[in-house]
Structure formats: C-alpha cells, structure tokens
Write an enzyme that holds these catalytic residues in place. Structure first.
Site, PDB file in Angstrom:
ATOM      1  N   HIS A  42      41.937  43.403  51.542  1.00  0.00           N
ATOM      2  CA  HIS A  42      42.006  43.393  50.087  1.00  0.00           C
ATOM      3  C   HIS A  42      43.076  42.364  49.725  1.00  0.00           C
ATOM      4  O   HIS A  42      43.827  41.916  50.600  1.00  0.00           O
ATOM      5  CB  HIS A  42      42.437  44.808  49.651  1.00  0.00           C
ATOM      6  CG  HIS A  42      42.347  45.102  48.182  1.00  0.00           C
ATOM      7  ND1 HIS A  42      41.254  44.791  47.401  1.00  0.00           N
ATOM      8  CD2 HIS A  42      43.235  45.727  47.355  1.00  0.00           C
ATOM      9  CE1 HIS A  42      41.469  45.229  46.166  1.00  0.00           C
ATOM     10  NE2 HIS A  42      42.673  45.789  46.104  1.00  0.00           N
ATOM     11  N   ASN A  44      47.237  46.019  41.343  1.00  0.00           N
ATOM     12  CA  ASN A  44      45.933  46.105  41.983  1.00  0.00           C
ATOM     13  C   ASN A  44      44.883  45.636  40.976  1.00  0.00           C
ATOM     14  O   ASN A  44      45.230  45.259  39.853  1.00  0.00           O
ATOM     15  CB  ASN A  44      45.688  47.547  42.427  1.00  0.00           C
ATOM     16  CG  ASN A  44      44.635  47.652  43.505  1.00  0.00           C
ATOM     17  OD1 ASN A  44      43.955  46.678  43.829  1.00  0.00           O
ATOM     18  ND2 ASN A  44      44.488  48.827  44.073  1.00  0.00           N
TER      19      ASN A  44
END
Length: 467
Positions: free
Chosen positions: A400, A425
C-alpha cells in the site's frame, strides 16, 4: 321455514361496499391455490392464535395477511382447498396439521426453506436438506474475534469495525483496498538522497505539517473499492507539495482519477500500479485538479472496462504543459495542468525523513498492510501477533502507499515511550483517526521506512503571480 345460510346472513348484514368486497373475495377464495400446496413456510408461526381468531362456519373477514396472500381462521378454510393459516388446525381444532410442516432451517426467528440463504458478515449460509445451516468459512475483513483480541492485548492501539469493510472477505480487502505494486529492483536501488543534519542540529520531538503550513495540507480522499493507492498517495503528496512550494498561490487537490485513467503505461488503474510510473507521469504529462476530473469510483466489478482517459496535455515550451480538453466535470472550467520535478528517494534513517518532511512537506511511503491494519481505530499502530494461532489464510498482507505528515512520541500507561509517524491513508475520513493513523517510528514497522519519496512542485515565477 326457509333456512338462511350463515354466509348469506353475514353478507346481508354487512354494509354495501364491504359486501361487494366480500363477494369478490369469495370468488378469489374458491380459485386460490391452497396455501399448503405452495408449502406453508412458517409452520411454527402464530397467526390465528396471535389474533385469538377462530370463526365458526364461513367468515371471509376471519382472515390474516400471510406471505403476500391471505390465510383464514374460519371452519370453511379446510373444506375444499386448504387456505387455512399455518396454526389453524393446532389452535382452532386442536389437531396436528394434515400435512408435514415445511422442511427448513431456523435463523433469527425465521424459518428459511431448504436452499434458502442469508449472509453472516462475509459468509453465505445455506439451509441444507438435513435442516442444518452450512456457512462458508472465509476469513472476513472485519473480524470481531480479532478486534476483541487486539483491544484486550496491550498493543498501544485500538481496533474497531469500519462499517465500509463489513461483509468483505479478507481476500477482497487485500485485493481492492490497497493497490501499490512493490517497486522493481532497479527502482528499489534508486540512489537515496542523504540529508545532512548539521552538527548539534536537534529535531523537535513532535511536528505536524498542517501546523507549519495551515490550509495547505489536504484532507484524505477515499479510494473506495479501487486498488489505486498508487494514484491516491501520489496525488495527495503532490497536492500538498505544489501548495507549499507555490507559497499557497496554488492549492489544488490533484486528481487521482487523472492518473488512474491516463497513466496507462505498465499501470493497471484500479487493479494496482507503480509509484515510479505515477511520478514520471506527473512530471512529463501533469494532472488537473480533482474538482476538474473527479474520482469515478470503481466497485468490485473487474469485468467492466476501465474508464477512458478524458484529459490530455501538450507542451507549451519551457517544460510547461496545458490541457487539450475541457474538464470531465462540466461545472468546472479551470483545467490548469500541475506538474512536479523528478522524484527523489530519501535515506531510510528516520532523522533524514523527519528533516525532509519538516523542510519541504509531506512525503510518500510504501508500507506492508496486514490483516489487523484494516481494523485500526486509533492509537499507535504496530502489527500484532493475534492471528498467529490461526490458519495461514487468516494472515494476509499486501503493499500500500500513504502520505506521512508528521511525527511525535507518546508515553504509554506502562511507562514505555513510543515514537511514531502520523500519516494520511486513502480510506476516507471515517477510518482510523479522521482518515489518518499513527505508526511506530524508527524500527521500519511494516516496511514504512524502506521506500520514502519526496518531490518538488513545478512552480515558475508566473505561478507566483496572483491568479
């Protein structure tokens, strides 16, 4: 003396319009297929009993709604074709029903027919012929047992249910919510730029980009079920850096969709992509604002074609570019193209990353996401061992990328001091700490310090004029 049948008496005594309804009902009643032929699906239900209804003879209004039809509690229901309520025989006559109750399975106070199904979080449960439920055994993304284990352990962070993840399998979470490919070995060998700390230079114990550059640090976006963190984290870091390096003259939220749809060279849009390719595109082609080219969102339908690129740019000289198309969002006219200078990699020593962040703005980091990270609600994250005792398929991870915005340290109740990074995020503002998280700093937790990138917004003197 002429005997008036009970039904007719009832009919005569009813007001006109009701009588008409009853007449229509009468015809329907004779023709209706017996409920028991369709299978009484709720043999245990309370109908006549619930209403305390048992009518003598024939009484068309002695009826109750049942599964989209009508069932009766009068003695006539049993004559020709049975359209009695399921508990008529038992409650009104005190005898067992003349047909076996439907075979099925109970769940939550309902009887489901054989092969009936319901969803339990991410698993489908099916009623088998032996009247037992059989449920899939997929590990779910939101795992209540794991949440409990984390919150009872002393791990420095709290877990919870992020409702957007409910009903997804762990596999789907890894597949659709991350989306950054590990860099190739040649990119991993990109030389690092070492920031020199002056002798005696001391960095503050805490720093937050949004405090140093108020209004220039953008809030996290939500990538949805698009495995496009490569585009989201790149656009996020570039947005902040263009704003900082233009001294606030340009404060765009840059468009992840522009990257997802148009940066197609060795990139796979919502099925994953590479950071080096994303930065190459931002430098050579540039992207417009998110306002101009909004996220079209991709659900988990992988069969559908990726949306085509709606924005192209051409060179204007001196390396600058301009758009050759109108904004895909027809309400917006401003299709300025934003670009960056070549991306550079930072040394993986946390002091170097800190100095860069404090001087030039947020940085991009690659990280390995494990099964417990999806459950993060707050605190200082580190990967926990709670899944170690379970089968392999409960332990999954994928790559990620996120935006690091600052750092700090915190003393825990047990006296330990934890140093951490703060990061944004791309799972929307409802996840974690308003869309952000903190993660242990200085020990390469989840590889977060192994590949950190910085970049400069491409800002000319003309951009510093007033728009």
């Amino acid at each position: 003396m002429w005997q008036c049948p009970l039904g007719l008496l009832l009919l005569l005594s009813l007001p006109g319009h009701v009588a008409l309804g009853a007449q229509q009902g009468r015809g329907r009643r004779e023709l209706a297929p017996g409920l028991h032929l369709r299978g009484i699906r709720d043999a245990g239900g309370r109908y006549c009993q619930e209403q305390d209804l048992c009518c003598r003879g024939r009484a068309d209004d002695c009826a109750l709604p049942y599964l989209g039809a009508i069932c009766y509690c009068d003695l006539f229901c049993n004559r020709t074709v049975s359209d009695c309520c399921p508990d008529f025989w038992d409650f009104c006559l005190g005898v067992p029903p003349p047909f076996p109750p439907i075979q099925g399975c109970m769940h939550g106070g309902r009887i489901y027919p054989v092969l009936g199904t319901y969803w339990d979080n991410c698993n489908r449960c099916t009623c088998q012929e032996n009247r037992q439920w059989q449920c899939d055994q997929e590990p779910c993304l939101v795992d209540p047992d794991m949440i409990k284990a984390i919150n009872q352990g002393n791990y420095g962070w709290q877990a919870g249910n992020h409702s957007a993840f409910w009903g997804m399998t762990l596999d789907e979470g890894i597949r659709y919510r991350l989306g950054t490919m590990r860099p190739s070995s040649s990119v991993m060998n990109m030389h690092e730029i070492y920031t020199v700390l002056n002798p005696g230079e001391v960095l503050p114990t805490a720093f937050e980009a949004s405090e140093k550059w108020p209004n220039l640090i953008h809030e996290p976006l939500d990538q949805g079920n698009c495995a496009g963190s490569w585009a989201f984290s790149t656009a996020a870091v570039a947005s902040d850096r263009v704003s900082i390096h233009s001294l606030g003259h340009m404060t765009p939220v840059l468009s992840p969709q522009n990257l997802l749809s148009c940066d197609t060279h060795q990139q796979q849009g919502c099925r994953g992509g590479r950071l080096d390719g994303a930065w190459w595109f931002l430098r050579r082609r540039g992207v417009v604002s998110d306002h101009c080219y909004p996220f079209s969102g991709r659900e988990r339908d992988e069969a559908g074609p990726a949306p085509p690129c709606m924005m192209h740019s051409r060179a204007m000289g001196r390396g600058k570019r301009q758009a050759t198309a109108h904004c895909p969002n027809s309400h917006v006219n401003n299709n300025d193209i934003y670009q960056v200078t070549p991306v550079y990699r930072l040394g993986s020593n946390d002091k170097e990353v800190m100095k860069e962040l404090m001087e030039n703005g947020p940085v991009q980091a690659l990280m390995e996401v494990h099964e417990d990270f999806f459950l993060y609600k707050g605190g200082i994250y580190s990967h926990t061992p709670v899944s170690l005792g379970r089968p392999e398929r409960y332990r999954r991870h994928g790559t990620h990328s996120v935006k690091i915005t600052g750092w700090g340290e915190e003393t825990l109740p047990d006296g330990r001091t934890l140093k951490y990074w703060t990061a944004a995020n791309s799972w929307g503002p409802a996840w974690g700490e308003r869309g952000h998280f903190r993660i242990v700093r200085g020990v390469n937790e989840c590889d977060i310090e192994s590949f950190v990138l910085g970049v400069w917004g491409r800002v000319g003197m003309e951009d510093m004029g007033h728009h």
